[in-house]
Every structure is written in structure tokens, then in C-alpha cells.
Design a protein around this motif. Structure first.
Motif, PDB file in Angstrom:
ATOM      1  N   VAL A   7       0.840  -1.193   0.000  1.00  0.00           N
ATOM      2  CA  VAL A   7       0.000   0.000   0.000  1.00  0.00           C
ATOM      3  C   VAL A   7       0.882   1.253   0.000  1.00  0.00           C
ATOM      4  O   VAL A   7       0.641   2.205  -0.748  1.00  0.00           O
ATOM      5  CB  VAL A   7      -0.968   0.007   1.211  1.00  0.00           C
ATOM      6  CG1 VAL A   7      -1.680   1.342   1.339  1.00  0.00           C
ATOM      7  CG2 VAL A   7      -1.985  -1.117   1.074  1.00  0.00           C
ATOM      8  N   GLN A  41       2.516   1.755  -3.430  1.00  0.00           N
ATOM      9  CA  GLN A  41       1.607   2.246  -4.468  1.00  0.00           C
ATOM     10  C   GLN A  41       1.071   3.643  -4.191  1.00  0.00           C
ATOM     11  O   GLN A  41       0.823   4.397  -5.117  1.00  0.00           O
ATOM     12  CB  GLN A  41       0.441   1.277  -4.653  1.00  0.00           C
ATOM     13  CG  GLN A  41       0.854   0.013  -5.349  1.00  0.00           C
ATOM     14  CD  GLN A  41      -0.333  -0.825  -5.775  1.00  0.00           C
ATOM     15  OE1 GLN A  41      -1.442  -0.645  -5.304  1.00  0.00           O
ATOM     16  NE2 GLN A  41      -0.080  -1.753  -6.674  1.00  0.00           N
ATOM     17  N   HIS A  42       0.869   3.986  -2.916  1.00  0.00           N
ATOM     18  CA  HIS A  42       0.197   5.250  -2.605  1.00  0.00           C
ATOM     19  C   HIS A  42       1.085   6.275  -1.910  1.00  0.00           C
ATOM     20  O   HIS A  42       0.647   7.414  -1.699  1.00  0.00           O
ATOM     21  CB  HIS A  42      -1.045   4.977  -1.759  1.00  0.00           C
ATOM     22  CG  HIS A  42      -2.054   4.137  -2.468  1.00  0.00           C
ATOM     23  ND1 HIS A  42      -2.841   4.625  -3.483  1.00  0.00           N
ATOM     24  CD2 HIS A  42      -2.391   2.828  -2.330  1.00  0.00           C
ATOM     25  CE1 HIS A  42      -3.624   3.659  -3.935  1.00  0.00           C
ATOM     26  NE2 HIS A  42      -3.360   2.556  -3.252  1.00  0.00           N
ATOM     27  N   ASN A  96       0.011   9.097   0.621  1.00  0.00           N
ATOM     28  CA  ASN A  96      -1.440   8.934   0.706  1.00  0.00           C
ATOM     29  C   ASN A  96      -1.858   7.557   1.227  1.00  0.00           C
ATOM     30  O   ASN A  96      -3.057   7.269   1.292  1.00  0.00           O
ATOM     31  CB  ASN A  96      -2.087   9.170  -0.659  1.00  0.00           C
ATOM     32  CG  ASN A  96      -2.015  10.615  -1.063  1.00  0.00           C
ATOM     33  OD1 ASN A  96      -2.134  11.510  -0.235  1.00  0.00           O
ATOM     34  ND2 ASN A  96      -1.798  10.856  -2.340  1.00  0.00           N
ATOM     35  N   ALA A  97      -0.898   6.709   1.573  1.00  0.00           N
ATOM     36  CA  ALA A  97      -1.221   5.355   2.037  1.00  0.00           C
ATOM     37  C   ALA A  97      -2.181   5.356   3.228  1.00  0.00           C
ATOM     38  O   ALA A  97      -3.172   4.615   3.205  1.00  0.00           O
ATOM     39  CB  ALA A  97       0.056   4.587   2.366  1.00  0.00           C
ATOM     40  N   GLN A 127      -5.681   6.060   1.979  1.00  0.00           N
ATOM     41  CA  GLN A 127      -6.231   4.949   1.207  1.00  0.00           C
ATOM     42  C   GLN A 127      -6.701   3.819   2.122  1.00  0.00           C
ATOM     43  O   GLN A 127      -7.749   3.221   1.889  1.00  0.00           O
ATOM     44  CB  GLN A 127      -5.199   4.420   0.205  1.00  0.00           C
ATOM     45  CG  GLN A 127      -4.868   5.396  -0.895  1.00  0.00           C
ATOM     46  CD  GLN A 127      -6.090   5.754  -1.723  1.00  0.00           C
ATOM     47  OE1 GLN A 127      -6.891   4.906  -2.083  1.00  0.00           O
ATOM     48  NE2 GLN A 127      -6.225   7.027  -2.044  1.00  0.00           N
TER      49      GLN A 127
END
Length: 87
Positions: free
Chosen positions: A34, A37-38, A41-42, A45
Motif C-alpha cells: 500500500v 503504491q500510494h 497517501n497510504a 487509502q
């Protein structure tokens, strides 16, 4: 398997019973994915995913994502918005 826009190879979990919880190692792997990928912003998300699961009445999913959230929190450096390590 897809978790909050995170794609995992399902072949490694294809034989897992649907009600079998994720192992500690798998929860850490989810948290790392996570973050990968983010980025910064994890946490957002993960919170959105928890809210979605709660809205749908998926208590087991909420529990799993709360466990992932704890690990994301431990892996994030909130001063820089980046993971604490580059793994």
C-alpha cells in the motif's frame, strides 16, 4: 486478489480458506505494498478502505484493514510522508 488498488498474485493464496485470517507476514507485506503504491497517501487509502468495508458490514475485512493500518503507521515517516526504509 485486490486490496485498495493493490494487486497481489493470487496463486500464493489460492488454497487459503476464505475465512482464514492473513498471517503477520502477509499483513506486513500488504502494508508495504500500500505504501509503495500510494506513498504519502497510504494512510488515507487505508482509511477509505476501512470505511468502505464498514459501510458494507464486512467486520472481518475491517479487522484485517485495521491490522494493516497499524503496520502502515509503523512504516511511515510522517515528517516526510515517505516510508521509513526503501524495501
Amino acid at each position: 486478489m485486490r486490496i485498495v488498488g493493490v494487486t497481489f498474485d493470487s496463486s500464493s493464496i489460492a488454497t487459503r480458506p476464505a475465512t482464514m485470517p492473513l498471517s503477520d507476514w502477509e499483513l506486513w507485506a500488504c502494508a508495504q505494498q500500500v505504501i509503495k503504491q500510494h506513498g504519502a497517501n497510504a494512510p488515507l487509502q487505508v482509511a477509505l478502505r476501512i470505511a468502505e468495508l464498514a459501510t458494507n458490514g464486512d467486520g472481518e475485512g475491517v479487522d484485517t484493514w485495521q491490522s494493516i493500518a497499524k503496520r502502515v503507521d509503523q512504516l511511515m515517516d510522517y515528517q516526510t510522508g515517505k516510508p521509513l526504509s526503501r524495501q
